[in-house]
Design an enzyme around this catalytic site. Sequence first.
Site, PDB file in Angstrom:
ATOM      1  CB  ILE A 123      46.807  46.233  39.431  1.00 40.10           C
ATOM      2  CG1 ILE A 123      48.115  47.021  39.301  1.00 40.10           C
ATOM      3  CG2 ILE A 123      46.547  45.882  40.894  1.00 40.10           C
ATOM      4  CD1 ILE A 123      48.107  48.354  40.048  1.00 40.10           C
ATOM      5  CB  CYS A 124      43.638  42.805  40.618  1.00 40.61           C
ATOM      6  SG  CYS A 124      42.349  41.763  41.330  1.00 40.61           S
ATOM      7  CB  THR A 125      40.190  41.470  37.430  1.00 47.10           C
ATOM      8  OG1 THR A 125      39.722  42.660  38.062  1.00 47.10           O
ATOM      9  CG2 THR A 125      39.970  40.275  38.344  1.00 47.10           C
TER      10      THR A 125
END
Length: 337
Positions: A123-125
């Site tokens: 998720i995301c970075t």
Amino acid sequence: MATLPALPEDPAPRPHRVVVLALDGLLPFELGIPHRIFNRAKSADRTRLYETVTCSVRPPGPVRTDSDFSVLVEHGPEALAAADTVVIPASHELGPVYEEGRLTDELAAALAHIRPGTRLVAICTGGYVLAAAGHLDGRRATTHWSSAEHFQQTFPAIEVDADVLFIDDGDVLTSAGVAAGIDLCLHIVRRDHGTAVANEVARRTVVPPHRDGGQAQYIQRPVPEPQLATTTAARAWALGRLHEPIHLRDMAEQESMSVRTFTRRFREEVGVSPGQWLTRQRIERARHLLESTELSMDQIAHDAGFGTAQSMRQHLQSALGVTPTAYRRTFRDRAVA
């Protein structure tokens, strides 16, 4: 030291085990997404379909967040060895992973517990962790749009797409920033157990089961134009007529726009072209009918707006990788079980 519950010896299917790796500097919102989405997924007889566990790269204890509190994690990295799916949320303290594209010894040792074939989700970075471990080499991946350029520079072997909310590359999946983790987790539930189960989770979570477009619509433009008109009415009009032929000029007329202006405005708002959006809505309609009805393939193709069963077959094969018959066989059986 907390221990995971033993896997059942009973031949009955056990819940799919999701292990979330909590890293220092984590975002509490993102940490909670897998627990909220997967723990709400249930079968027709209300049996839980997933078991979600949180672990740390260290022995059980507190893990720092990016806020003014820590979270107490009861499992160490050994929990990763029992995972069917591993989820890595974003962290604001990735250090060498973010700056140099390499894993710390501690993180590498934790990831070594993951069994081959385990599904990996970022998720995301959190995608930086998968990338530094080499799991994204030669694959398409995404991350938060504000980090996409740095992500690409740090890991040139990855094909980075900053326009989408998530990318499903089979056994490795990545999402854009923050709330896109909800979209990705719902997609996984949909992929594993069908539209009906995912939609029920979305309803209970009070989020849309599928968001239109990608994250391109959230990127701030250097010189933003005033957005006085929208394409909302045209989309609502089209959704009520999916079984009919819908032309671009008809949708533009609903907003009293030229085709050119409507197409530009639609892409700015939704992130995809009107044609791509229509196809996606028709695929979702076909999936719902395949799961929840006994209608013939010809009737479903008509109701979803594909015209013919052959056209529907081509579109579903392209989008989902399976034929309508195979999709119904898989998810209709689960829906009525």
